[in-house]
Design an enzyme around this catalytic site. Sequence first.
Site, PDB file in Angstrom:
ATOM      1  N   ASN A   9      -1.849   6.139  -9.340  1.00 16.19           N
ATOM      2  CA  ASN A   9      -2.189   4.868  -9.968  1.00 16.19           C
ATOM      3  C   ASN A   9      -3.659   4.573  -9.675  1.00 16.19           C
ATOM      4  O   ASN A   9      -4.006   4.186  -8.557  1.00 16.19           O
ATOM      5  CB  ASN A   9      -1.272   3.768  -9.389  1.00 16.19           C
ATOM      6  CG  ASN A   9      -1.652   2.380  -9.885  1.00 16.19           C
ATOM      7  OD1 ASN A   9      -2.431   2.235 -10.826  1.00 16.19           O
ATOM      8  ND2 ASN A   9      -1.102   1.360  -9.239  1.00 16.19           N
ATOM      9  N   TRP A  10      -4.483   4.756 -10.690  1.00 16.95           N
ATOM     10  CA  TRP A  10      -5.927   4.584 -10.478  1.00 16.95           C
ATOM     11  C   TRP A  10      -6.352   3.124 -10.396  1.00 16.95           C
ATOM     12  O   TRP A  10      -7.491   2.826 -10.058  1.00 16.95           O
ATOM     13  CB  TRP A  10      -6.701   5.250 -11.630  1.00 16.95           C
ATOM     14  CG  TRP A  10      -6.684   6.736 -11.591  1.00 16.95           C
ATOM     15  CD1 TRP A  10      -6.019   7.542 -10.691  1.00 16.95           C
ATOM     16  CD2 TRP A  10      -7.366   7.622 -12.485  1.00 16.95           C
ATOM     17  NE1 TRP A  10      -6.249   8.863 -10.993  1.00 16.95           N
ATOM     18  CE2 TRP A  10      -7.073   8.943 -12.087  1.00 16.95           C
ATOM     19  CE3 TRP A  10      -8.193   7.432 -13.588  1.00 16.95           C
ATOM     20  CZ2 TRP A  10      -7.579  10.062 -12.749  1.00 16.95           C
ATOM     21  CZ3 TRP A  10      -8.699   8.535 -14.255  1.00 16.95           C
ATOM     22  CH2 TRP A  10      -8.393   9.839 -13.836  1.00 16.95           C
ATOM     23  N   LYS A  11      -5.457   2.228 -10.777  1.00 23.79           N
ATOM     24  CA  LYS A  11      -5.805   0.790 -10.825  1.00 23.79           C
ATOM     25  C   LYS A  11      -7.084   0.606 -11.663  1.00 23.79           C
ATOM     26  O   LYS A  11      -7.298   1.394 -12.586  1.00 23.79           O
ATOM     27  CB  LYS A  11      -5.936   0.228  -9.407  1.00 23.79           C
ATOM     28  CG  LYS A  11      -4.699   0.579  -8.568  1.00 23.79           C
ATOM     29  CD  LYS A  11      -4.588  -0.183  -7.295  1.00 23.79           C
ATOM     30  CE  LYS A  11      -3.320   0.267  -6.564  1.00 23.79           C
ATOM     31  NZ  LYS A  11      -3.054  -0.502  -5.372  1.00 23.79           N
ATOM     32  N   HIS A  95       3.909  -4.225 -11.164  1.00 23.28           N
ATOM     33  CA  HIS A  95       3.207  -3.866  -9.920  1.00 23.28           C
ATOM     34  C   HIS A  95       2.886  -5.159  -9.161  1.00 23.28           C
ATOM     35  O   HIS A  95       2.622  -6.197  -9.787  1.00 23.28           O
ATOM     36  CB  HIS A  95       1.924  -3.100 -10.259  1.00 23.28           C
ATOM     37  CG  HIS A  95       1.258  -2.536  -9.046  1.00 23.28           C
ATOM     38  ND1 HIS A  95       0.501  -3.312  -8.204  1.00 23.28           N
ATOM     39  CD2 HIS A  95       1.271  -1.295  -8.517  1.00 23.28           C
ATOM     40  CE1 HIS A  95       0.064  -2.550  -7.206  1.00 23.28           C
ATOM     41  NE2 HIS A  95       0.520  -1.326  -7.373  1.00 23.28           N
ATOM     42  N   GLU A  97       0.370  -6.236  -7.789  1.00 18.56           N
ATOM     43  CA  GLU A  97      -0.909  -6.869  -8.150  1.00 18.56           C
ATOM     44  C   GLU A  97      -0.756  -7.685  -9.432  1.00 18.56           C
ATOM     45  O   GLU A  97      -1.385  -8.720  -9.604  1.00 18.56           O
ATOM     46  CB  GLU A  97      -2.003  -5.791  -8.287  1.00 18.56           C
ATOM     47  CG  GLU A  97      -2.422  -5.292  -6.903  1.00 18.56           C
ATOM     48  CD  GLU A  97      -2.842  -3.843  -6.833  1.00 18.56           C
ATOM     49  OE1 GLU A  97      -3.123  -3.237  -7.881  1.00 18.56           O
ATOM     50  OE2 GLU A  97      -2.868  -3.294  -5.706  1.00 18.56           O
ATOM     51  N   GLU A 163       7.595  -0.637  -3.410  1.00 20.72           N
ATOM     52  CA  GLU A 163       6.274  -0.735  -2.782  1.00 20.72           C
ATOM     53  C   GLU A 163       6.200  -2.033  -1.981  1.00 20.72           C
ATOM     54  O   GLU A 163       5.931  -3.104  -2.555  1.00 20.72           O
ATOM     55  CB  GLU A 163       5.180  -0.763  -3.856  1.00 20.72           C
ATOM     56  CG  GLU A 163       5.134   0.468  -4.729  1.00 20.72           C
ATOM     57  CD  GLU A 163       3.761   0.612  -5.386  1.00 20.72           C
ATOM     58  OE1 GLU A 163       3.074   1.582  -5.079  1.00 20.72           O
ATOM     59  OE2 GLU A 163       3.386  -0.265  -6.165  1.00 20.72           O
ATOM     60  N   GLY A 169      -2.469  -0.582  -0.102  1.00 24.98           N
ATOM     61  CA  GLY A 169      -3.907  -0.612   0.136  1.00 24.98           C
ATOM     62  C   GLY A 169      -4.296  -1.084   1.525  1.00 24.98           C
ATOM     63  O   GLY A 169      -5.457  -1.394   1.774  1.00 24.98           O
ATOM     64  N   SER A 207       0.273   2.978   0.662  1.00 24.62           N
ATOM     65  CA  SER A 207      -0.484   3.775   1.634  1.00 24.62           C
ATOM     66  C   SER A 207       0.087   5.179   1.843  1.00 24.62           C
ATOM     67  O   SER A 207       0.072   5.687   2.965  1.00 24.62           O
ATOM     68  CB  SER A 207      -0.610   3.028   2.958  1.00 24.62           C
ATOM     69  OG  SER A 207      -1.342   1.825   2.771  1.00 24.62           O
ATOM     70  N   GLY A 228      -1.814   5.082  -4.797  1.00 29.83           N
ATOM     71  CA  GLY A 228      -2.997   4.373  -5.255  1.00 29.83           C
ATOM     72  C   GLY A 228      -4.261   5.071  -4.783  1.00 29.83           C
ATOM     73  O   GLY A 228      -4.692   6.076  -5.343  1.00 29.83           O
ATOM     74  N   GLY A 229      -4.843   4.549  -3.702  1.00 34.72           N
ATOM     75  CA  GLY A 229      -6.134   5.032  -3.197  1.00 34.72           C
ATOM     76  C   GLY A 229      -6.272   6.546  -3.116  1.00 34.72           C
ATOM     77  O   GLY A 229      -7.285   7.107  -3.563  1.00 34.72           O
TER      78      GLY A 229
HETATM   79  P1  PGA Z   1      -2.033   2.504  -2.188  1.00 36.36           P
HETATM   80  O1  PGA Z   1      -1.503   1.816  -3.546  1.00 36.36           O
HETATM   81  O2  PGA Z   1      -1.512   3.922  -2.196  1.00 36.36           O
HETATM   82  O3  PGA Z   1      -3.524   2.430  -2.298  1.00 36.36           O
HETATM   83  O4  PGA Z   1      -1.488   1.729  -1.067  1.00 36.36           O
HETATM   84  C1  PGA Z   1      -0.199   2.059  -4.023  1.00 36.36           C
HETATM   85  C2  PGA Z   1       0.031   1.276  -5.275  1.00 36.36           C
HETATM   86  O5  PGA Z   1      -0.434   0.134  -5.355  1.00 36.36           O
HETATM   87  O6  PGA Z   1       0.689   1.762  -6.214  1.00 36.36           O
END
Ligand code: PGA
Length: 248
Positions: A9-11, A95, A97, A163, A169, A207, A228-229
């Site tokens: 997930n590149w956000k 998600h 966010e 999640e 993050g 994470s 994500g990251g």
């Molecule tokens: P993260 O993000 O791996 O950076 O914690 C995961 C996500 O939000 O899907």
Amino acid sequence: MSGKLVIGNWKMHGSLASNRNLVRGMLEDWWINRKGVALASPHIYLLQLADLLEYSPVALAAQDVSSFGADGAYTGEVSAPMLADMGCRYALLGHSERRNYFKEDNRVLGVKLRNTLATAVTPVLCVGETLQERESGCHLQVIEQQLEIAAGLEAGRVMIAYEPVWAIGTGKVATLAQIREMHDSIKAWCLQNQKGSAKIHVLYGGSVKADNAEAILSIDSVDGALVGGASLDVGSFAMICQAADKLV
Ligand code: PGA
């Protein structure tokens, strides 16, 4: 789908030039360039990724879907049929966010889910509790409430991504026992509240990194990872995909 799925997930990250470099690097990697891996870029870059991934088994994913199901006067929106047209195999929904910054709740997510199910795109419904909810001991109930919109559907038609909000993050990962408990609870809920007996896929996210992927993915009820990251770095993402592949 068989095996464990890894979705990057590149956000809201990327540019034409950096995406090209990143995807080219990924396609040269044995562990990434295979079935069971998907990349979710910002909508604006989906066409670029569709082009770069044309001869690759890596799938395309979207980060969100409009709550409007068909063409119309909805400035700025991108519908599920448009994502299908672009070749997306998966779309993230709800998600944390989006729940947090855009106040998406079960009402709007239920509509988004139905719109997505009307296309060939597989929805990945993201669920997760806040730290406060976990500390107060109501985390299982919170997740059941978030799952409510998937009640009555064919099992396996919707993928779930667990999640924990406090692990996204932050570098804080849920313990293996916490992950196991929640994944088992989600699967039990699906068995009770959905139709049929198809395999229910539950991904873990929050994470996930090169150094913890193997332990997390080795849990039986973890069917993959939402990353994500670490999905913005070829080396880290490759190690996560390798862990997923080894554990099939
Ligand atoms: P993260 O993000 O791996 O950076 O914690 C995961 C996500 O939000 O899907």
